[in-house]
Write an enzyme that holds these catalytic residues in place. Structure first.
Site, PDB file in Angstrom:
ATOM      1  N   GLN A   1      -4.518  -1.800   9.446  1.00 41.64           N
ATOM      2  CA  GLN A   1      -4.416  -3.106   8.786  1.00 41.64           C
ATOM      3  C   GLN A   1      -5.070  -4.200   9.640  1.00 41.64           C
ATOM      4  O   GLN A   1      -4.825  -4.303  10.833  1.00 41.64           O
ATOM      5  CB  GLN A   1      -2.944  -3.447   8.522  1.00 41.64           C
ATOM      6  CG  GLN A   1      -2.734  -4.726   7.744  1.00 41.64           C
ATOM      7  CD  GLN A   1      -3.350  -4.697   6.352  1.00 41.64           C
ATOM      8  OE1 GLN A   1      -3.241  -3.719   5.617  1.00 41.64           O
ATOM      9  NE2 GLN A   1      -4.033  -5.778   5.982  1.00 41.64           N
TER      10      GLN A   1
ATOM     11  N   LYS B   1       0.838  -1.210   0.000  1.00 42.49           N
ATOM     12  CA  LYS B   1       0.000   0.000   0.000  1.00 42.49           C
ATOM     13  C   LYS B   1       0.871   1.259   0.000  1.00 42.49           C
ATOM     14  O   LYS B   1       0.609   2.204  -0.753  1.00 42.49           O
ATOM     15  CB  LYS B   1      -0.946  -0.018   1.217  1.00 42.49           C
ATOM     16  CG  LYS B   1      -2.035  -1.088   1.059  1.00 42.49           C
ATOM     17  CD  LYS B   1      -2.813  -1.378   2.323  1.00 42.49           C
ATOM     18  CE  LYS B   1      -3.756  -2.555   2.074  1.00 42.49           C
ATOM     19  NZ  LYS B   1      -4.517  -2.994   3.250  1.00 42.49           N
TER      20      LYS B   1
ATOM     21  N   ASP C   1     -11.178   2.727   4.029  1.00 44.20           N
ATOM     22  CA  ASP C   1     -11.543   1.303   3.932  1.00 44.20           C
ATOM     23  C   ASP C   1     -13.063   1.121   3.876  1.00 44.20           C
ATOM     24  O   ASP C   1     -13.536   0.042   3.534  1.00 44.20           O
ATOM     25  CB  ASP C   1     -11.010   0.543   5.160  1.00 44.20           C
ATOM     26  CG  ASP C   1      -9.738  -0.241   4.859  1.00 44.20           C
ATOM     27  OD1 ASP C   1      -9.472  -0.488   3.657  1.00 44.20           O
ATOM     28  OD2 ASP C   1      -9.033  -0.623   5.816  1.00 44.20           O
TER      29      ASP C   1
END
Ligand code: NAD
Length: 293
Positions: free
Chosen positions: A97, A53, A120
């Site tokens: 994460q 990422k 997200d």
């Protein structure tokens, strides 16, 4: 029939090329999109994901911060960092994460992310916006990527019957919401571990999305001739012939279904490459919205 192989690498590259232009425009107006990626603990797979990422940000000219916190970080310390990032003007997107270590309550952490920075799309405010079809919200990256693939290949969804196997908040449910939206107009059935006669139900699908986490579960008897198959699964199976001792397979038995479907996303190279591309797209969107650009 030879199916169309849906090339996620190519579509992801097209998305990135589009973003490069948008980022140039934003920078010209004095705004550099910024993403903070937070990792707690030393899980090797998570370290790889976080690394990819951050690398994707660098390639596109997105400013990024990587926070690698020790496994013993407390919930309070993590939440404090989130609040600090919420207040940081250089940061437009925040991602923690998954999965964090077991002593961390992931849902409680997500509630602390400013919904405007929740790239997200896991915060309840963004889940609500998806259901309400309010496009100012953020949609989870993997299902967003699946929709991008269908669009890139001109695969119609309106009036089609889509069956989504899996009801997770990360893939199955948001995928079903996107397909049933007024933009896509599919008729959607969500299947899960308690669904009766799963193969029979799946055989009624024009579009079959597998997001189960079970290697090659979807066999030929799940697929109606001519159906479009989207395989979200990423599963490691042992393979002594490979240098790493394993290979990656999807939730669909590719060899078994390839002769009956009209189009399919291969694993690897289908849905997988789209997830990070859509994370970058969500970060650019977050920057635009926060800068009112
Ligand atoms: P999850 O474990 O949260 O959810 C799996 C779902 O499948 C559950 O809703 C469960 O009810 C259903 N299920 C389990 N066994 C079943 C069975 N036998 N029959 C029918 N349904 C069954 O998983 P997830 O996070 O949604 O991920 C699903 C898959 O997608 C995994 O392989 C994961 O690695 C992969 N994934 C890929 C990406 C990507 O970037 N391509 C991103 C996220 C997840």
């Amino acid at each position: 029939m030879t199916p169309v192989l849906i090339d996620g690498k190519k579509v992801a590259a097209d998305v990135r090329a589009r973003l490069v232009k948008e980022i140039e425009e934003l920078k010209a107006a004095g705004h550099t999109p910024g993403l903070a990626v937070v990792l707690v603990g030393e899980d090797p797979a998570s370290q790889v994901y976080v690394g990819s990422k951050v690398k994707a940000c660098a390639e596109l000219g997105i400013y990024s911060q990587k926070w690698a916190l020790p496994a013993e970080t407390t919930q309070e310390e993590l939440v404090e960092l989130i609040h600090q990032l919420n207040a940081d003007d250089r940061i437009h997107g925040i991602l923690v994460q998954s999965p964090p270590p077991p002593h961390i309550d992931e849902e409680a952490v997500i509630l602390n992310i400013d919904p405007r920075k929740d790239v997200d799309g896991f915060h309840p405010a963004n889940v609500a916006k998806l259901v309400l079809e309010d496009e100012t919200g953020f949609v989870p990256c993997t299902p967003l990527g699946c929709m991008e693939l269908l669009a890139a290949y001109g695969i119609p969804t309106a009036g089609k019957h889509a069956v989504v196997i899996g009801r997770s908040m990360i893939v199955g449910k948001p995928m079903a919401n996107l397909l049933v939206s007024k933009k896509a107009n599919a008729t959607v059935t969500i299947a899960h571990s308690r669904t009766a006669d799963l193969p029979g139900l799946c055989r009624t699908a024009d579009i079959l999305v597998a997001a189960v986490g079970r290697p090659e579960m979807v066999k030929a008897d799940y697929v109606k001739p001519g159906a479009v198959v989207v395989d979200v699964g990423i599963n490691r199976i042992e393979d002594a012939t490979r240098p790493r001792g394993y290979r990656i397979v999807g939730d669909v038995d590719f060899e078994a279904v390839k002769d009956s479907c009209s189009a399919i996303t291969p694993v690897p190279g289908g849905v997988g490459p789209m997830t990070i591309a859509m994370l970058m797209a969500n970060t650019v969107k977050a920057c635009r919205q926060q800068m009112k650009h």
